[in-house]
Design an enzyme around this catalytic site. Structure first.
Site, PDB file in Angstrom:
ATOM      1  N   LYS A 188       2.060   5.471  -0.692  1.00 15.79           N
ATOM      2  CA  LYS A 188       1.586   5.211   0.495  1.00 15.79           C
ATOM      3  C   LYS A 188       0.367   5.415   1.113  1.00 15.79           C
ATOM      4  O   LYS A 188      -0.840   4.446   1.188  1.00 15.79           O
ATOM      5  CB  LYS A 188       2.008   6.935   1.785  1.00 15.79           C
ATOM      6  N   GLU A 195      -4.454  -1.008   3.984  1.00 17.05           N
ATOM      7  CA  GLU A 195      -4.683  -0.236   5.322  1.00 17.05           C
ATOM      8  C   GLU A 195      -6.578  -1.155   5.482  1.00 17.05           C
ATOM      9  O   GLU A 195      -7.549  -1.755   6.411  1.00 17.05           O
ATOM     10  CB  GLU A 195      -4.795   0.490   5.984  1.00 17.05           C
TER      11      GLU A 195
END
Ligand code: NAP
Length: 466
Positions: A188, A195
């Site tokens: 994550k 991102e």
């Protein structure tokens, strides 16, 4: 009647996950801390505000909350990452029994997760570190879920997690048991780093079209929309197009937003973890540093006075810019998949990169067609992004990247990620580098030794003239 699942923390994500779980038919107990004067009756208010939470039980006392859950208890923590998680675990632990499960669904550092897991393990309490991506909307409608922990902890959680996971384009759940320990939180964290650079690359394409091609917001929104209808489709591109179109009675909203980007710890944590293990994560570094510099607004204003004004319109086509953008994204994904593959191998996690592409192809912020394309290419344990087709793609895109980056350099428009991607590609495809001199310098001043080409395994301490 005891409740099936407990959720601690009724902030943006906690309340959205609760609504999603309630809609998928699970009975819930909700807890939010009580802070006199500011946080009172938070969970209770939500059970009145949202019809799907009417049947949920609301608590402000942890002991009552824990007592309301069926055994083995399953408790999801969705609170601010960091000390709050330790504090809550310390309060919860004496209330729990052997076989109970804590799922930390916040953005914990994976090493903190491993520390907490081993502490809880000594008390026979299970723990799962759950990476959740998709923001508020994903939590509400279907998120991308990356679980780390023992198979038995995952088995306890799986029936609940499958109820709130997004569906991938291939009809699978965007849910995966990534591996043991902190592996779920680790991937994550790396997801967030991808991102950062994805967002920055779009911002650079926007800046290039606006400042150097003279395109207005509406036209740029249309360009992004067209790219989004192609192999460059991504959630971030889609929302960027929508953002640029958004107008109210004062005009385009984007024009009124301050040019200072905030950040949390995950991008920096990826960079630090990678750097400590020799992973060249220049893409997240460039995106992160662009955000850091954006926050030095006063300094930028002061120094802008001494800068050359940017030159006029350049002759670059939208398609050439698109090629540079596509190139940048491949390098970004490549660097981070390499990072995951290398950590997975070192720590024995056996992360399946292809499964990861599947989990990230829906629900999460970085979902894109590129991830679906990468899925078969990274099958197995090692990153295979530099396969023949990708190599040819990068080679074909390179002239456009050079053109775009050169034009931006000439015009004083910084393209942090695009320039970094080109630089990385030039370095990783360079057979002979300048590192021989660096080796020699280290040996000269620090007697670190050098490896000669003929005897690559033998460290030689050369008698340099002083
Ligand atoms: P948020 O809206 O700020 O909510 C934080 C929650 O934590 C609140 O319920 C808060 O309670 C509680 N809390 C904070 N300190 C506490 C303490 N010492 N003891 C007990 N409760 C405490 O944050 P969020 O956006 O929901 O994020 C929660 C977690 O999910 C974070 O780890 C975040 O990084 C992660 N995450 C967020 C997103 C996103 O898009 N927002 C996406 C994925 C993951 P009070 O209301 O009483 O302060």
């Amino acid at each position: 009647m005891k409740k099936q699942l407990g959720i601690v923390g009724m902030g943006v994500m906690g309340r959205s996950l609760a609504r999603n779980w309630a809609k998928s038919g699970h009975s819930l107990s909700l807890y939010n801390r009580r802070v006199s004067g500011s946080e009172e009756g938070v969970a209770q208010a939500l059970t009145q505000q949202f019809v799907e939470l009417r049947q949920a039980a609301a608590y402000e006392e942890l002991s009552d909350f824990v007592a309301s859950l069926e055994q083995p208890r399953k408790i999801v923590l969705m609170v601010t990452a960091g000390p709050a998680v330790d504090e809550l675990i310390a309060e919860l632990r004496p209330l729990l029994q052997s076989g109970d499960l804590i799922i930390d669904a916040g953005n914990a550092h994976y090493l903190d997760t491993e520390r907490r897991m081993s502490m809880l393990n000594t008390h026979e309490v299970n723990m799962l570190g759950l990476g959740v991506s998709g923001g508020e909307q994903g939590a509400l409608e279907g998120a991308s879920l990356m679980a780390g922990g023992t198979p038995s902890a995952y088995a306890l959680a799986e029936p609940f997690l499958s109820g709130i996971a997004a569906k991938t384009p291939a009809g699978r759940l965007a849910l995966k048991h990534i591996g043991p320990g902190g592996s779920g939180h680790f991937v994550k964290m790396v997801h967030n780093a991808i991102e950062y650079a994805e967002m920055q690359a779009i911002a650079e394409a926007f800046e290039f079209m606006h400042s150097l091609m003279g395109l207005d917001y509406q036209t740029i929104a249309e360009v992004f929309e067209a790219w989004n209808d192609s192999s460059q489709q991504s959630y971030l591109l889609e929302i960027s197009s929508r953002i640029l179109r958004t107008k109210d009675d004062q005009g385009y909203v984007i024009e009124r937003i301050a040019d200072r980007a905030a950040y949390n710890q995950t991008g920096a944590a990826t960079l630090v973890e990678g750097a400590l293990k020799g992973e060249p994560l220049s893409m997240v570094a460039s995106a992160l540093f662009a955000r850091f510099i954006s926050n030095k607004k006063a300094q930028r204003q002061e120094l802008a006075v001494y800068a050359e004004p940017t030159s006029a319109i350049v002759s670059i086509s939208v398609d050439e810019l698109k090629q540079a953008y596509a190139f940048t994204r491949i390098i970004n994904h490549y660097q981070h998949f390499e990072m995951i593959a290398s950590f997975s191998e070192r720590l024995g996690w056996k992360v399946n990169l292809s499964d990861l592409c599947s989990v990230w192809s829906s629900g999460c912020i970085i979902r894109s067609t590129l991830l679906q394309q990468l899925m078969p290419k990274v099958d197995g344990q090692l990153s295979a992004l530099f396969d023949k087709a990708t190599r040819e793609e990068l080679f074909a895109q390179k002239p456009s990247v050079k053109k775009v980056v050169s034009a931006a350099i000439q015009s004083d428009v910084p393209l942090s990620t695009m320039q970094t991607a080109l630089n990385y590609y030039q370095q990783i495809t360079q057979e002979q580098s300048s590192a021989a001199l660096v080796q020699a310098q280290r040996d000269y001043f620090g007697a670190h030794g050098v490896y000669f080409k003929q005897s690559a395994e033998t460290l030689t301490f050369y008698p340099w003239p002083k």
